[in-house]
Design an enzyme around this catalytic site. Structure first.
Site, mmCIF file in Angstrom:
data_model
loop_
_atom_site.group_PDB
_atom_site.id
_atom_site.type_symbol
_atom_site.label_atom_id
_atom_site.label_comp_id
_atom_site.label_asym_id
_atom_site.label_seq_id
_atom_site.Cartn_x
_atom_site.Cartn_y
_atom_site.Cartn_z
ATOM 1 N N THR A 129 -6.999 62.905 34.334
ATOM 2 C CA THR A 129 -7.654 62.584 32.983
ATOM 3 C C THR A 129 -9.087 62.635 33.225
ATOM 4 O OG1 THR A 129 -5.400 61.200 32.410
ATOM 5 C CG2 THR A 129 -7.249 60.713 31.228
ATOM 6 N N ASP A 169 -2.635 68.661 28.823
ATOM 7 C CA ASP A 169 -2.240 67.752 29.857
ATOM 8 C C ASP A 169 -0.664 67.792 30.086
ATOM 9 O OD1 ASP A 169 -2.550 65.809 31.996
ATOM 10 O OD2 ASP A 169 -2.615 63.981 30.330
ATOM 11 N N GLU A 170 -0.374 67.656 31.355
ATOM 12 C CA GLU A 170 0.889 67.687 31.842
ATOM 13 C C GLU A 170 1.812 68.793 31.346
ATOM 14 O OE1 GLU A 170 1.882 65.083 33.475
ATOM 15 O OE2 GLU A 170 0.923 63.189 32.740
ATOM 16 N N GLN A 173 6.111 67.091 39.625
ATOM 17 C CA GLN A 173 6.269 65.997 38.668
ATOM 18 C C GLN A 173 6.941 66.772 37.279
ATOM 19 O OE1 GLN A 173 3.455 62.455 38.472
ATOM 20 N NE2 GLN A 173 1.982 64.125 39.136
#
Length: 743
Positions: free
Chosen positions: A34, A243-244, A274
């Site tokens: 982040t 993100d992600e 993840q």
């Protein structure tokens, strides 16, 4: 001006310094992704003079989006924005902040769903929807599905409504509409879903409503059907950060690909290790195959971890290295060494809970004000929380559950929200049916059936049928008057919505509908419900600075997009109980992972499927890397779960952890857990040496309640005991929990 490279490591600087073209950042757990993402956004604005208007940043939760937004504001050193964020940043999306006076131009930062909702609010009229559409959550969807299945005479005991909705959700994540889905239906259940899907979608349309999956799907369809609208947003969002990225599904992948197609300035950040949401449509191949879509991709690996000790990371690295679907990396930290991971073998689930409770009590014993929010209990399924709740209550340990009954799922809250949604969108049939007779207006099921039939025949919404109640066959004069009274109430509330913000509208709804009067009966239960409504007013008051009408619209939109994890109060000083899926993105000094047994974690579904087993291993990796200082792993010899007692083998993940990283059976004592004076609440009592005594047939024993007896049989940990007291007789008792001792 803030030094945007201060505090960044070499790899983070490399990511921040990338200007144009595709960028893939493989960011390990706790590696400061982040920080890299937000510093790059600020660098584009401050150093490369990119207009904030041209920047889009997308993540998965409101919590993550708000953290990202606040960091960017701070990095840009814009005091006026910071002041506004102080009051609104935890709730309002950036687009609404921009509307406020003196708010600086800011990048668009939000979740996939919140950003797509903003786009659809402006353009969905092109697809024959009204821009003020409702958003149906899971509960709304189930109500609608059950009603449709009843109309279609489909037995919910044979065809589960939740399962139907799950299949429709998966179809939408694959961008398959009703017609396309039918082409894939290859068995009886899928064919039934294919019959229901078009009816479900038509009813949503008639209610001017979208479900959660429609939000992405309709945005993709909007861009496909109207290239000029896509071009408008391609020009606006010239620099895109996701993100992600490992958690994206096919619909999200295509949405991003369409937006980035023109300028190809796309930065995706994620971690193959993840990826844990395949059950809701996420596909790991999106991040694994990113370089196939963008051959000119620059790749940066973030492997320095700022969260955990090296001992925890070493064990985590070994476990995840056994997966084949991953991008090779090795997490490391400057926090060398650290405590070994503690492994406890418990007798059963209650002993497991006791071990955790005692450790927390021991670690907080010397603290005047214990920091209980430093502890988290992670488990594979929500059903495992019950025993921990009971044990913590007994020990006086405060706790909170993530994923339990949420504030917004309480009946009184859903009722008030339904009123608000109807006055904003009268076509919302689910909300309308929920509140038309709450408080009672003597508008019964038969009357509503006549109205719905009339609406169906004349292709009207239920509300529009209500406007013509006196023309509906079967609706008597008194019933028509009751309906007219309800319509009058909604119209009055709609007029007030042009004058008052969201908090004021909740007060008016509670008063004018009679809901407050209905609850004001002096009972403790209804007093609590009134307090919950007051709390809803407090939440809504944060939107009071927005103009009337807009205030309610934004409030309802934000509430509909709130996820479980967004409701976690970081300032609530209590132990957190949550599933591993819910813990993604969080960190705690002390982490307990419970239920590490084959069939539980890893889940039974994965034992014959390699790809699912790899996902379970990623889930274990995520669980372990939440720990900052201490990590505890627990499994039990026997466990009562879902009404069955099982003796499962220890999780294979336990055997994969290197011996040098593990301290086995740390501090564990096998304990008796007899009943207390209440007769039904287990209380731990240790034997003198801390271990159960071995029993054999013929042993004489003493039971706290039943007195003396003799063991006549032992089978599978259950002893058959003949007691001297003829009034007690012969009993079968579990040796792991029975309050017995040899005499």
């Amino acid at each position: 001006m803030i030094d945007l490279f201060e505090g960044l490591n070499e790899k983070q600087v490399e990511a921040v310094n990338h200007f144009t073209g595709p960028l893939l950042v493989i960011a390990g757990a706790g590696s400061g992704k982040t920080k890299a993402l937000t510093h790059r956004i600020a660098w584009l604005i401050n150093e490369k003079n990119i207009s904030p208007w041209n920047i889009l940043a997308v993540t998965f939760t409101n919590k993550a989006a708000n953290e990202m937004r606040q960091r960017v504001v701070k990095l840009l050193a814009r005091d006026d924005a910071a002041a506004l964020m102080e009051g609104f940043g935890d709730i309002l999306p950036a687009a609404e902040l921009e509307k406020m006076a003196n708010t600086p131009d800011m990048p668009t930062i939000g979740t996939f769903h919140s950003i797509c909702v903003r786009i659809l609010r402006k353009h969905i009229h092109n697809m024959d929807y009204e821009n003020g559409f409702a958003i149906y959550d899971g509960a709304d969807q189930q109500i609608l599905m059950k009603r449709l299945m009843k109309e279609m005479m489909i037995d919910p005991k044979q065809i589960n409504p939740k399962a139907v909705l799950s299949h429709i959700s998966n179809a939408k994540n694959q961008l398959l509409g009703p017609e396309a889905y039918r082409g894939y239906a290859s068995d009886y259940f899928a064919e039934k879903v294919a019959d229901i899907y078009p009816r479900y979608q038509n009813e949503l349309k008639r209610s001017n409503a979208l479900d959660f999956d429609d939000i992405i799907m309709k945005t993709v369809q909007l861009f496909q059907q109207f290239p000029e609208i896509l071009d408008r947003y391609q020009e606006k969002f010239k620099f895109i950060s996701i993100d992600e990225y490992q958690d994206t599904n096919h619909a999200q992948y295509l949405l991003v690909k369409m937006l980035a197609e023109k300028y190809r300035n796309i930065c995706v950040i994620g971690d193959t290790d993840q990826s844990i949401y395949s059950w809701r449509g996420a596909t790991i191949k999106n991040i694994l195959e990113f370089e196939k879509d963008y051959e000119e991709t620059k790749v940066v690996m973030l492997e320095q971890n700022y969260r955990s000790t090296q001992n925890i990371l070493d064990a985590s690295n070994v476990i995840i290295s056994k997966n084949s679907q991953r991008r090779e990396k090795n997490l490391w930290t400057e926090k060398e060494g650290g405590d070994k991971i503690k492994h406890w073998l418990a007798d059963n689930e209650r002993h497991e809970g006791e071990l955790v409770a005692r450790e927390i009590s021991e670690l907080t014993r010397s603290e005047e004000c214990p920091e209980y929010n430093s502890f988290v209990i992670l488990y594979r399924t929500n059903a495992q929380s019950r025993v921990f709740e009971e044990v913590f209550l007994r020990h006086g340990i405060p706790y909170k559950i993530v994923g339990g009954i949420r504030f917004y799922d309480r009946k009184e809250i859903r009722d008030i929200l339904a009123y608000l949604r109807v006055l904003q969108n009268p076509s919302d049939v689910v909300s309308l049916l929920r509140i038309v007779n709450v408080p009672t207006r003597k508008i019964g099921a038969k009357t509503l059936e006549h109205l719905q039939n009339f609406a169906r025949i004349h292709n009207l919404s239920l509300y529009n049928a209500m406007l013509l109640a006196d023309e509906v066959e079967g609706v008597a004069g008194s019933k028509a008057e009751a309906i007219e009274g309800f319509v009058k109430l909604i119209r009055e509330l709609q007029e007030l919505n042009g004058q008052f913000p969201a908090s004021g509208m909740i007060k008016h709804v509670a008063e004018l509908s009679g809901y407050k009067k209905m609850l004001d009966d002096g009972s403790v239960e209804n007093e609590a419900r009134l307090e919950n409504i007051s709390e809803l007013i407090s939440v809504a008051s944060k939107y009071d600075k927005l103009e009337a009408g807009v205030s309610l619209s934004i409030f309802l939109e934000e509430v509909s997009l709130i996820a479980d994890i967004d409701s976690v109060d970081d300032n609530n000083n209590s132990v957190t109980l949550m599933t591993v899926h819910s813990a993604k993105g969080l960190e705690f000094p002390f982490v307990f992972i419970a239920g590490l047994e084959e069939g539980i974690f890893p889940h039974s579904r994965s034992l014959l499927d390699r790809s699912q087993l790899e996902e379970e291993r990623r889930l274990m990796y995520v669980a372990m890397t939440r720990a900052m200082e201490k990590l505890y792993l627990l499994n039990a010899r026997h466990r009562m779960l879902y009404g069955e007692s099982k003796a499962n083998a220890p999780s294979q993940f336990l055997s994969e952890i290197p011996q040098e990283n593990l301290e086995r059976n740390y501090g564990a004592k096998r304990v008796h857990i007899p009943l207390n004076d209440m007769g039904d609440i287990p209380v731990p009592v240790e034997s003198e040496d801390g271990f159960n005594v071995d029993y054999g047939v013929g042993d004489k024993v003493m039971h706290n309640s039943f007195g003396k007896g003799i063991v006549v049989d032992i089978t599978g940990g259950v002893a058959t005991i003949a007691f001297e007291d003829s009034g007690v007789g012969v009993k079968k008792l579990a040796l792991s929990i029975a309050p017995l001792r040899k005499v």
